[in-house]
Design an enzyme around this catalytic site. Sequence first.
Site, PDB file in Angstrom:
ATOM      1  CB  CYS A   1      -0.941  -0.016   1.214  1.00 23.03           C
ATOM      2  SG  CYS A   1      -2.293  -1.096   1.099  1.00 23.03           S
TER       3      CYS A   1
HETATM    4  C1  UDX Z   1      -1.128   0.005   5.368  1.00 22.11           C
HETATM    5  C2  UDX Z   1      -1.887   0.789   6.228  1.00 22.11           C
HETATM    6  O1  UDX Z   1      -1.500   0.841   7.661  1.00 22.11           O
HETATM    7  C3  UDX Z   1      -3.361   0.290   6.098  1.00 22.11           C
HETATM    8  O2  UDX Z   1      -4.240   1.325   6.677  1.00 22.11           O
HETATM    9  C4  UDX Z   1      -3.638   0.320   4.506  1.00 22.11           C
HETATM   10  O3  UDX Z   1      -4.890   0.066   4.287  1.00 22.11           O
HETATM   11  C5  UDX Z   1      -2.757  -0.396   3.930  1.00 22.11           C
HETATM   12  O4  UDX Z   1      -1.387   0.212   3.875  1.00 22.11           O
HETATM   13  P1  UDX Z   1       0.106  -2.250   5.806  1.00 22.11           P
HETATM   14  O5  UDX Z   1       0.966  -2.076   4.450  1.00 22.11           O
HETATM   15  O6  UDX Z   1      -0.429  -3.670   5.775  1.00 22.11           O
HETATM   16  O7  UDX Z   1      -0.901  -1.282   5.988  1.00 22.11           O
HETATM   17  O8  UDX Z   1       1.230  -2.198   6.927  1.00 22.11           O
HETATM   18  P2  UDX Z   1       1.556  -1.294   7.879  1.00 22.11           P
HETATM   19  O9  UDX Z   1       1.628  -1.896   9.114  1.00 22.11           O
HETATM   20  O10 UDX Z   1       1.045   0.097   7.726  1.00 22.11           O
HETATM   21  O11 UDX Z   1       3.323  -0.887   7.678  1.00 22.11           O
HETATM   22  C6  UDX Z   1       3.541  -0.576   6.504  1.00 22.11           C
HETATM   23  C7  UDX Z   1       5.086  -0.421   6.401  1.00 22.11           C
HETATM   24  O12 UDX Z   1       5.754   0.604   7.244  1.00 22.11           O
HETATM   25  C8  UDX Z   1       5.782  -1.662   6.952  1.00 22.11           C
HETATM   26  O13 UDX Z   1       7.101  -1.639   5.984  1.00 22.11           O
HETATM   27  C9  UDX Z   1       6.149  -1.426   8.113  1.00 22.11           C
HETATM   28  O14 UDX Z   1       7.246  -2.039   8.529  1.00 22.11           O
HETATM   29  C10 UDX Z   1       6.791   0.427   8.125  1.00 22.11           C
HETATM   30  N1  UDX Z   1       6.520   0.774   9.409  1.00 22.11           N
HETATM   31  C11 UDX Z   1       5.395   0.856  10.046  1.00 22.11           C
HETATM   32  C12 UDX Z   1       7.766   1.507   9.952  1.00 22.11           C
HETATM   33  O15 UDX Z   1       8.824   1.379   9.370  1.00 22.11           O
HETATM   34  N2  UDX Z   1       7.586   2.091  11.118  1.00 22.11           N
HETATM   35  C13 UDX Z   1       6.348   2.362  11.941  1.00 22.11           C
HETATM   36  O16 UDX Z   1       6.488   2.871  12.921  1.00 22.11           O
HETATM   37  C14 UDX Z   1       5.335   1.560  11.453  1.00 22.11           C
END
Ligand code: UDX
Length: 434
Positions: free
Chosen positions: A270
Amino acid sequence: MVNMKISMIGGTGYVGLCSGLGFAIKGHHVICVGRSEEKVSKLKRGISPIYEPLVDEHLKKVLENKNFEATTDLEYAIRNSDVLFISVGTPSNADGSIDISDIESASVQIGKLVKTSNSYFVVVVKSTVVPETTEKVVIPAIEKHSGKKAGVDFGVCMNPEFLREGRALDDFLKPDRVVIGEYDKKSGDILEKLYKEFSAPILRTDMKTAEMIKYASNSFLATKISFTNEVGNICKILGIDAYKVMEGVGLDSRIGKQFLSAGVGWGGSCFPKDVAALRAKAKQIGYEPRILDVITETNDVQPLKLIEILKKKLTAIKSKQIAVLGLAFKADTDDVRETKAAIIVEKLLDEGATIQAYDPKAMENFKELFPKIGYSKSAAEAMQGSDACLILTDWDEFKALKDSDFDSMKSRIIIEGRRVLDRTKVNGLEGICW
Ligand code: UDX
Protein backbone atom coordinates in the site's frame (compact mmCIF):
# COMPACT_ATOMS: atom_id res chain seq x y z
CA MET A 1 -29.95 -5.80 12.80
CA VAL A 2 -30.51 -5.41 9.08
CA ASN A 3 -29.08 -8.37 7.20
CA MET A 4 -28.03 -7.41 3.73
CA LYS A 5 -26.96 -9.36 0.68
CA ILE A 6 -23.51 -8.36 -0.48
CA SER A 7 -21.14 -9.45 -3.19
CA MET A 8 -17.45 -8.68 -3.27
CA ILE A 9 -16.02 -8.49 -6.78
CA GLY A 10 -12.37 -9.30 -6.34
CA GLY A 11 -13.41 -11.34 -3.31
CA THR A 12 -10.48 -13.74 -3.32
CA GLY A 13 -7.94 -10.91 -2.99
CA TYR A 14 -6.73 -9.46 0.25
CA VAL A 15 -9.16 -6.59 0.70
CA GLY A 16 -12.18 -8.32 -0.85
CA LEU A 17 -11.80 -11.48 1.17
CA CYS A 18 -11.09 -9.83 4.53
CA SER A 19 -13.90 -7.29 4.05
CA GLY A 20 -16.33 -9.95 2.81
CA LEU A 21 -15.47 -12.21 5.70
CA GLY A 22 -15.85 -9.30 8.10
CA PHE A 23 -19.36 -8.49 6.80
CA ALA A 24 -20.28 -12.20 7.04
CA ILE A 25 -19.04 -12.30 10.66
CA LYS A 26 -21.36 -9.35 11.28
CA GLY A 27 -24.26 -11.49 10.00
CA HIS A 28 -24.70 -10.27 6.42
CA HIS A 29 -24.90 -12.71 3.51
CA VAL A 30 -21.72 -12.42 1.45
CA ILE A 31 -20.74 -13.81 -1.94
CA CYS A 32 -17.04 -13.47 -2.76
CA VAL A 33 -16.45 -13.49 -6.50
CA GLY A 34 -13.04 -14.34 -7.91
CA ARG A 35 -11.63 -15.13 -11.33
CA SER A 36 -9.37 -17.96 -10.20
CA GLU A 37 -11.13 -21.36 -10.00
CA GLU A 38 -8.35 -22.55 -7.70
CA LYS A 39 -8.80 -19.75 -5.15
CA VAL A 40 -12.61 -20.03 -5.22
CA SER A 41 -12.44 -23.78 -4.70
CA LYS A 42 -10.09 -23.26 -1.73
CA LEU A 43 -12.50 -20.75 -0.19
CA LYS A 44 -15.41 -23.17 -0.63
CA ARG A 45 -13.40 -25.71 1.37
CA GLY A 46 -12.70 -23.19 4.11
CA ILE A 47 -9.07 -22.64 3.13
CA SER A 48 -7.80 -19.11 2.77
CA PRO A 49 -5.89 -18.39 -0.46
CA ILE A 50 -3.93 -15.67 1.39
CA TYR A 51 -1.90 -15.81 4.58
CA GLU A 52 -3.68 -13.76 7.21
CA PRO A 53 -4.20 -14.61 10.89
CA LEU A 54 -7.76 -15.66 11.87
CA VAL A 55 -9.06 -15.90 8.29
CA ASP A 56 -9.14 -19.73 8.15
CA GLU A 57 -11.00 -20.17 11.41
CA HIS A 58 -13.61 -17.50 10.64
CA LEU A 59 -14.02 -18.82 7.11
CA LYS A 60 -15.05 -22.22 8.46
CA LYS A 61 -17.59 -20.61 10.82
CA VAL A 62 -19.32 -18.46 8.18
CA LEU A 63 -19.42 -21.39 5.76
CA GLU A 64 -21.09 -23.50 8.47
CA ASN A 65 -23.54 -20.66 9.14
CA LYS A 66 -24.28 -20.60 5.40
CA ASN A 67 -23.90 -16.84 5.10
CA PHE A 68 -20.73 -16.95 3.01
CA GLU A 69 -20.28 -18.23 -0.51
CA ALA A 70 -17.49 -18.13 -3.06
CA THR A 71 -17.99 -18.28 -6.81
CA THR A 72 -16.47 -17.42 -10.17
CA ASP A 73 -19.97 -16.64 -11.47
CA LEU A 74 -20.35 -12.87 -11.39
CA GLU A 75 -23.89 -13.02 -12.79
CA TYR A 76 -25.03 -15.29 -9.95
CA ALA A 77 -23.45 -12.95 -7.40
CA ILE A 78 -25.03 -9.83 -8.87
CA ARG A 79 -28.51 -11.41 -9.09
CA ASN A 80 -28.30 -12.31 -5.41
CA SER A 81 -26.99 -9.04 -3.97
CA ASP A 82 -28.27 -5.63 -2.93
CA VAL A 83 -24.80 -4.17 -2.58
CA LEU A 84 -21.94 -4.87 -5.02
CA PHE A 85 -18.48 -4.05 -3.73
CA ILE A 86 -15.69 -3.60 -6.25
CA SER A 87 -12.47 -4.65 -4.52
CA VAL A 88 -10.28 -5.58 -7.46
CA GLY A 89 -6.59 -4.67 -7.51
CA THR A 90 -5.23 -1.34 -8.71
CA PRO A 91 -1.53 -2.05 -9.31
CA SER A 92 1.08 0.56 -10.22
CA ASN A 93 2.00 1.49 -13.77
CA ALA A 94 5.67 2.13 -14.52
CA ASP A 95 5.22 5.89 -13.91
CA GLY A 96 3.65 5.33 -10.45
CA SER A 97 0.08 6.04 -11.60
CA ILE A 98 -2.49 3.32 -10.96
CA ASP A 99 -3.67 0.78 -13.46
CA ILE A 100 -7.46 0.84 -13.30
CA SER A 101 -8.10 -1.70 -16.04
CA ASP A 102 -9.65 -4.21 -13.60
CA ILE A 103 -11.89 -1.46 -12.18
CA GLU A 104 -12.98 -0.56 -15.71
CA SER A 105 -13.68 -4.14 -16.72
CA ALA A 106 -15.60 -4.85 -13.47
CA SER A 107 -17.74 -1.75 -14.12
CA VAL A 108 -18.41 -2.80 -17.73
CA GLN A 109 -19.38 -6.32 -16.60
CA ILE A 110 -21.68 -4.99 -13.90
CA GLY A 111 -23.29 -2.71 -16.48
CA LYS A 112 -23.88 -5.56 -18.93
CA LEU A 113 -25.20 -7.94 -16.28
CA VAL A 114 -27.70 -5.53 -14.70
CA LYS A 115 -29.11 -4.38 -18.05
CA THR A 116 -32.17 -6.62 -17.80
CA SER A 117 -32.60 -6.40 -14.03
CA ASN A 118 -35.32 -4.23 -12.52
CA SER A 119 -34.15 -4.16 -8.94
CA TYR A 120 -32.26 -1.28 -7.31
CA PHE A 121 -28.69 -2.04 -6.17
CA VAL A 122 -25.74 -0.06 -4.83
CA VAL A 123 -22.24 -0.29 -6.32
CA VAL A 124 -19.50 0.46 -3.80
CA VAL A 125 -15.91 1.05 -4.86
CA LYS A 126 -13.62 -0.33 -2.14
CA SER A 127 -10.47 -0.56 -4.25
CA THR A 128 -7.99 2.26 -3.73
CA VAL A 129 -8.53 4.65 -6.63
CA VAL A 130 -7.31 8.20 -7.23
CA PRO A 131 -9.84 11.03 -6.84
CA GLU A 132 -12.51 11.22 -9.55
CA THR A 133 -12.19 7.55 -10.63
CA THR A 134 -15.61 6.51 -9.26
CA GLU A 135 -17.32 9.51 -10.82
CA LYS A 136 -15.49 9.59 -14.15
CA VAL A 137 -14.77 5.91 -14.83
CA VAL A 138 -17.03 3.61 -12.80
CA ILE A 139 -20.36 5.42 -13.14
CA PRO A 140 -20.08 6.19 -16.89
CA ALA A 141 -19.13 2.54 -17.65
CA ILE A 142 -22.07 1.11 -15.70
CA GLU A 143 -24.50 3.66 -17.18
CA LYS A 144 -23.26 3.06 -20.72
CA HIS A 145 -23.50 -0.73 -20.61
CA SER A 146 -26.72 -0.99 -18.59
CA GLY A 147 -28.71 1.91 -19.98
CA LYS A 148 -29.52 2.75 -16.34
CA LYS A 149 -29.02 6.00 -14.44
CA ALA A 150 -26.88 6.44 -11.30
CA GLY A 151 -28.86 7.92 -8.43
CA VAL A 152 -32.10 6.64 -9.96
CA ASP A 153 -31.81 2.97 -10.98
CA PHE A 154 -28.73 2.22 -8.94
CA GLY A 155 -26.77 3.80 -6.14
CA VAL A 156 -23.02 4.46 -5.95
CA CYS A 157 -20.60 4.95 -3.03
CA MET A 158 -16.86 5.01 -2.53
CA ASN A 159 -15.81 3.32 0.70
CA PRO A 160 -12.02 3.09 1.25
CA GLU A 161 -10.45 0.34 3.34
CA PHE A 162 -7.82 0.84 6.01
CA LEU A 163 -6.79 -2.77 6.66
CA ARG A 164 -3.28 -3.62 7.73
CA GLU A 165 -1.83 -6.92 6.63
CA GLY A 166 -1.44 -9.29 9.54
CA ARG A 167 -4.38 -7.76 11.38
CA ALA A 168 -6.85 -7.17 8.58
CA LEU A 169 -9.87 -8.84 10.19
CA ASP A 170 -9.34 -7.04 13.45
CA ASP A 171 -8.94 -3.73 11.61
CA PHE A 172 -12.11 -4.45 9.63
CA LEU A 173 -14.21 -5.37 12.67
CA LYS A 174 -12.86 -2.56 14.87
CA PRO A 175 -12.18 0.35 12.52
CA ASP A 176 -11.13 3.80 13.74
CA ARG A 177 -13.61 5.24 11.27
CA VAL A 178 -15.82 4.34 8.34
CA VAL A 179 -15.65 6.69 5.37
CA ILE A 180 -18.64 6.77 3.03
CA GLY A 181 -18.32 8.83 -0.14
CA GLU A 182 -21.79 8.95 -1.61
CA TYR A 183 -23.17 9.83 -5.03
CA ASP A 184 -26.54 10.59 -3.44
CA LYS A 185 -28.16 10.40 0.00
CA LYS A 186 -30.07 7.16 -0.65
CA SER A 187 -26.84 5.30 -1.57
CA GLY A 188 -25.08 6.65 1.53
CA ASP A 189 -28.02 5.68 3.78
CA ILE A 190 -27.92 2.09 2.52
CA LEU A 191 -24.18 1.78 3.08
CA GLU A 192 -24.48 3.34 6.52
CA LYS A 193 -27.02 0.62 7.42
CA LEU A 194 -24.45 -2.00 6.45
CA TYR A 195 -22.02 -0.51 8.98
CA LYS A 196 -24.68 -0.09 11.69
CA GLU A 197 -23.19 -2.79 13.91
CA PHE A 198 -19.72 -1.21 13.91
CA SER A 199 -18.91 1.05 16.81
CA ALA A 200 -16.92 3.56 14.79
CA PRO A 201 -17.58 7.11 13.72
CA ILE A 202 -19.02 7.27 10.22
CA LEU A 203 -17.87 10.11 8.01
CA ARG A 204 -20.18 10.83 5.10
CA THR A 205 -18.86 12.86 2.25
CA ASP A 206 -18.69 12.96 -1.55
CA MET A 207 -16.92 10.29 -3.59
CA LYS A 208 -13.72 12.13 -4.53
CA THR A 209 -13.19 13.26 -0.94
CA ALA A 210 -13.47 9.62 0.19
CA GLU A 211 -10.98 8.58 -2.50
CA MET A 212 -8.56 11.29 -1.33
CA ILE A 213 -8.94 10.37 2.37
CA LYS A 214 -7.35 6.99 1.64
CA TYR A 215 -4.36 8.51 -0.17
CA ALA A 216 -3.90 11.29 2.37
CA SER A 217 -4.04 8.79 5.27
CA ASN A 218 -1.47 6.41 3.83
CA SER A 219 0.80 9.24 2.67
CA PHE A 220 0.63 10.84 6.10
CA LEU A 221 1.53 7.56 7.82
CA ALA A 222 4.43 7.08 5.39
CA THR A 223 5.51 10.66 6.15
CA LYS A 224 5.48 9.91 9.87
CA ILE A 225 7.81 6.95 9.31
CA SER A 226 10.16 8.77 6.91
CA PHE A 227 10.32 11.68 9.32
CA THR A 228 11.08 9.28 12.17
CA ASN A 229 13.82 7.64 10.13
CA GLU A 230 15.38 11.03 9.43
CA VAL A 231 15.31 11.87 13.14
CA GLY A 232 16.80 8.40 13.76
CA ASN A 233 19.65 8.99 11.30
CA ILE A 234 20.49 12.30 13.02
CA CYS A 235 20.19 10.71 16.48
CA LYS A 236 22.60 7.94 15.55
CA ILE A 237 25.34 10.44 14.65
CA LEU A 238 24.73 12.29 17.91
CA GLY A 239 24.63 9.11 20.02
CA ILE A 240 21.01 9.68 21.03
CA ASP A 241 18.48 6.86 21.31
CA ALA A 242 15.92 7.59 18.57
CA TYR A 243 13.36 5.26 20.14
CA LYS A 244 13.43 7.25 23.39
CA VAL A 245 13.17 10.47 21.42
CA MET A 246 10.13 9.28 19.46
CA GLU A 247 8.57 7.88 22.64
CA GLY A 248 8.77 11.39 24.03
CA VAL A 249 7.48 12.90 20.81
CA GLY A 250 4.59 10.42 20.56
CA LEU A 251 3.34 11.22 24.06
CA ASP A 252 2.11 14.51 22.62
CA SER A 253 -1.53 13.71 21.88
CA ARG A 254 -1.41 15.98 18.84
CA ILE A 255 1.18 13.62 17.33
CA GLY A 256 0.25 10.17 18.70
CA LYS A 257 2.38 7.14 19.51
CA GLN A 258 1.88 5.02 16.43
CA PHE A 259 4.03 4.79 13.30
CA LEU A 260 7.04 6.37 14.97
CA SER A 261 9.29 3.30 14.90
CA ALA A 262 12.53 4.03 13.09
CA GLY A 263 13.99 1.37 10.83
CA VAL A 264 14.83 0.24 7.37
CA GLY A 265 11.85 2.03 5.79
CA TRP A 266 8.26 1.44 4.71
CA GLY A 267 7.27 -1.20 2.20
CA GLY A 268 4.29 -3.40 1.42
CA SER A 269 1.45 -3.37 -1.02
CA CYS A 270 0.00 0.00 0.00
CA PHE A 271 2.32 2.78 1.14
CA PRO A 272 4.75 2.71 -1.82
CA LYS A 273 1.93 2.29 -4.35
CA ASP A 274 -0.36 4.90 -2.81
CA VAL A 275 2.32 7.55 -2.33
CA ALA A 276 3.45 6.96 -5.94
CA ALA A 277 -0.13 7.23 -7.23
CA LEU A 278 -0.79 10.46 -5.35
CA ARG A 279 2.48 11.94 -6.66
CA ALA A 280 1.54 10.90 -10.20
CA LYS A 281 -1.97 12.36 -9.85
CA ALA A 282 -0.60 15.62 -8.43
CA LYS A 283 1.89 15.93 -11.29
CA GLN A 284 -0.83 15.15 -13.82
CA ILE A 285 -2.88 18.09 -12.53
CA GLY A 286 0.16 20.40 -12.59
CA TYR A 287 1.20 20.31 -8.92
CA GLU A 288 4.71 19.43 -7.67
CA PRO A 289 4.21 17.32 -4.52
CA ARG A 290 7.55 18.13 -2.90
CA ILE A 291 6.89 16.51 0.49
CA LEU A 292 5.75 13.27 -1.16
CA ASP A 293 8.82 13.33 -3.44
CA VAL A 294 11.16 13.71 -0.49
CA ILE A 295 9.58 11.04 1.72
CA THR A 296 9.89 8.62 -1.20
CA GLU A 297 13.55 9.49 -1.80
CA THR A 298 14.44 9.15 1.89
CA ASN A 299 12.64 5.83 2.01
CA ASP A 300 14.57 4.58 -1.01
CA VAL A 301 17.97 5.36 0.51
CA GLN A 302 17.18 4.25 4.08
CA PRO A 303 17.98 0.52 3.52
CA LEU A 304 21.34 1.47 2.00
CA LYS A 305 22.35 2.89 5.40
CA LEU A 306 22.39 -0.66 6.68
CA ILE A 307 24.82 -1.68 3.94
CA GLU A 308 27.03 1.33 4.83
CA ILE A 309 27.22 0.14 8.45
CA LEU A 310 27.94 -3.40 7.31
CA LYS A 311 30.75 -2.20 5.02
CA LYS A 312 32.38 -0.29 7.85
CA LYS A 313 32.37 -3.38 10.02
CA LEU A 314 33.35 -5.97 7.43
CA THR A 315 35.65 -3.76 5.34
CA ALA A 316 34.75 -5.85 2.26
CA ILE A 317 31.49 -7.63 1.62
CA LYS A 318 32.84 -9.79 -1.21
CA SER A 319 32.84 -13.53 -0.40
CA LYS A 320 31.31 -12.97 3.03
CA GLN A 321 28.35 -15.03 4.20
CA ILE A 322 25.50 -12.85 5.41
CA ALA A 323 22.54 -14.18 7.38
CA VAL A 324 19.40 -12.23 6.50
CA LEU A 325 16.65 -12.69 9.08
CA GLY A 326 13.26 -11.40 7.92
CA LEU A 327 12.17 -11.14 4.29
CA ALA A 328 8.53 -10.01 4.62
CA PHE A 329 7.94 -6.24 4.45
CA LYS A 330 6.80 -6.43 8.09
CA ALA A 331 5.93 -9.08 10.69
CA ASP A 332 2.87 -11.36 10.56
CA THR A 333 2.64 -11.51 6.79
CA ASP A 334 4.14 -13.58 3.98
CA ASP A 335 4.03 -10.55 1.69
CA VAL A 336 7.32 -9.47 0.13
CA ARG A 337 5.98 -6.68 -2.07
CA GLU A 338 8.26 -3.65 -1.82
CA THR A 339 10.11 -5.31 1.03
CA LYS A 340 13.37 -3.60 1.93
CA ALA A 341 14.93 -7.08 2.22
CA ALA A 342 14.87 -7.29 -1.60
CA ILE A 343 16.88 -4.07 -2.01
CA ILE A 344 19.39 -5.18 0.60
CA VAL A 345 19.82 -8.71 -0.77
CA GLU A 346 20.23 -7.34 -4.30
CA LYS A 347 22.93 -4.94 -3.13
CA LEU A 348 24.73 -7.65 -1.14
CA LEU A 349 24.72 -9.98 -4.16
CA ASP A 350 26.09 -7.16 -6.34
CA GLU A 351 28.93 -6.79 -3.86
CA GLY A 352 29.72 -10.51 -4.08
CA ALA A 353 28.29 -11.78 -0.78
CA THR A 354 26.57 -15.12 -0.30
CA ILE A 355 23.22 -14.97 1.47
CA GLN A 356 21.65 -17.35 3.91
CA ALA A 357 18.07 -16.14 4.44
CA TYR A 358 15.32 -17.07 6.86
CA ASP A 359 11.76 -15.85 7.40
CA PRO A 360 9.00 -17.67 9.29
CA LYS A 361 6.41 -17.15 6.52
CA ALA A 362 7.76 -15.28 3.50
CA MET A 363 10.47 -17.58 2.08
CA GLU A 364 8.30 -19.10 -0.65
CA ASN A 365 7.37 -15.65 -1.98
CA PHE A 366 10.94 -14.37 -1.67
CA LYS A 367 12.19 -17.40 -3.63
CA GLU A 368 10.25 -16.08 -6.61
CA LEU A 369 12.36 -12.90 -6.46
CA PHE A 370 15.65 -14.57 -5.52
CA PRO A 371 15.60 -18.27 -6.40
CA LYS A 372 19.34 -18.75 -6.08
CA ILE A 373 20.22 -17.51 -2.59
CA GLY A 374 20.44 -19.90 0.37
CA TYR A 375 17.32 -20.45 2.48
CA SER A 376 17.47 -21.86 6.01
CA LYS A 377 14.92 -23.71 8.09
CA SER A 378 15.53 -21.53 11.13
CA ALA A 379 17.27 -18.36 12.29
CA ALA A 380 19.86 -20.55 14.02
CA GLU A 381 20.66 -22.39 10.78
CA ALA A 382 21.01 -19.11 8.84
CA MET A 383 23.43 -17.73 11.41
CA GLN A 384 25.67 -20.82 11.43
CA GLY A 385 29.12 -19.74 10.20
CA SER A 386 27.91 -16.33 8.96
CA ASP A 387 30.22 -13.30 8.92
CA ALA A 388 27.32 -10.97 9.72
CA CYS A 389 23.63 -11.08 10.48
CA LEU A 390 21.01 -8.54 9.36
CA ILE A 391 17.58 -8.43 11.03
CA LEU A 392 15.08 -6.86 8.65
CA THR A 393 11.61 -7.83 9.89
CA ASP A 394 10.14 -7.39 13.36
CA TRP A 395 8.91 -10.97 13.83
CA ASP A 396 8.26 -11.98 17.47
CA GLU A 397 10.48 -15.01 16.82
CA PHE A 398 13.47 -12.67 16.37
CA LYS A 399 12.55 -10.68 19.48
CA ALA A 400 13.06 -13.90 21.42
CA LEU A 401 16.66 -14.40 20.21
CA LYS A 402 19.20 -14.47 23.04
CA ASP A 403 22.85 -13.50 23.10
CA SER A 404 23.93 -17.17 22.97
CA ASP A 405 21.85 -17.77 19.82
CA PHE A 406 24.45 -15.76 17.88
CA ASP A 407 27.39 -17.84 19.15
CA SER A 408 27.46 -19.99 16.01
CA MET A 409 28.34 -16.98 13.84
CA LYS A 410 31.87 -16.67 12.47
CA SER A 411 32.05 -13.10 13.71
CA ARG A 412 29.57 -11.23 15.87
CA ILE A 413 28.32 -8.52 13.57
CA ILE A 414 24.59 -8.11 14.04
CA ILE A 415 22.83 -5.14 12.45
CA GLU A 416 19.16 -4.47 13.01
CA GLY A 417 16.88 -2.75 10.50
CA ARG A 418 13.97 -3.03 12.95
CA ARG A 419 14.49 -2.70 16.65
CA VAL A 420 13.71 -6.17 17.91
CA LEU A 421 16.57 -6.83 20.35
CA ASP A 422 18.02 -5.13 23.39
CA ARG A 423 21.53 -3.80 22.73
CA THR A 424 22.46 -4.15 26.38
CA LYS A 425 21.70 -7.89 26.28
CA VAL A 426 23.13 -8.93 22.88
CA ASN A 427 26.83 -8.41 22.17
CA GLY A 428 27.89 -7.02 18.80
CA LEU A 429 24.51 -5.49 18.05
CA GLU A 430 24.05 -2.23 16.18
CA GLY A 431 20.85 -0.59 14.92
CA ILE A 432 20.40 1.12 11.56
CA CYS A 433 19.64 4.43 13.28
CA TRP A 434 20.13 3.72 16.95
C1 UDX B 1 -1.00 0.02 5.39
C2 UDX B 1 -1.95 0.91 6.21
O1 UDX B 1 -1.54 0.93 7.57
C3 UDX B 1 -3.38 0.45 6.05
O2 UDX B 1 -4.26 1.33 6.75
C4 UDX B 1 -3.71 0.45 4.57
O3 UDX B 1 -5.01 0.10 4.32
C5 UDX B 1 -2.75 -0.45 3.83
O4 UDX B 1 -1.42 -0.01 4.05
P1 UDX B 1 0.17 -2.37 5.68
O5 UDX B 1 0.82 -2.07 4.37
O6 UDX B 1 -0.45 -3.70 5.89
O7 UDX B 1 -1.01 -1.28 5.96
O8 UDX B 1 1.28 -2.19 6.80
P2 UDX B 1 1.64 -1.16 7.97
O9 UDX B 1 1.50 -1.87 9.25
O10 UDX B 1 0.93 0.11 7.81
O11 UDX B 1 3.21 -0.95 7.67
C6 UDX B 1 3.66 -0.41 6.43
C7 UDX B 1 5.17 -0.32 6.42
O12 UDX B 1 5.63 0.67 7.32
C8 UDX B 1 5.88 -1.62 6.82
O13 UDX B 1 7.01 -1.81 5.99
C9 UDX B 1 6.31 -1.37 8.25
O14 UDX B 1 7.42 -2.12 8.64
C10 UDX B 1 6.63 0.13 8.18
N1 UDX B 1 6.55 0.81 9.48
C11 UDX B 1 5.36 0.91 10.14
C12 UDX B 1 7.69 1.41 10.02
O15 UDX B 1 8.77 1.34 9.42
N2 UDX B 1 7.58 2.08 11.20
C13 UDX B 1 6.41 2.20 11.87
O16 UDX B 1 6.40 2.84 12.94
C14 UDX B 1 5.27 1.59 11.33
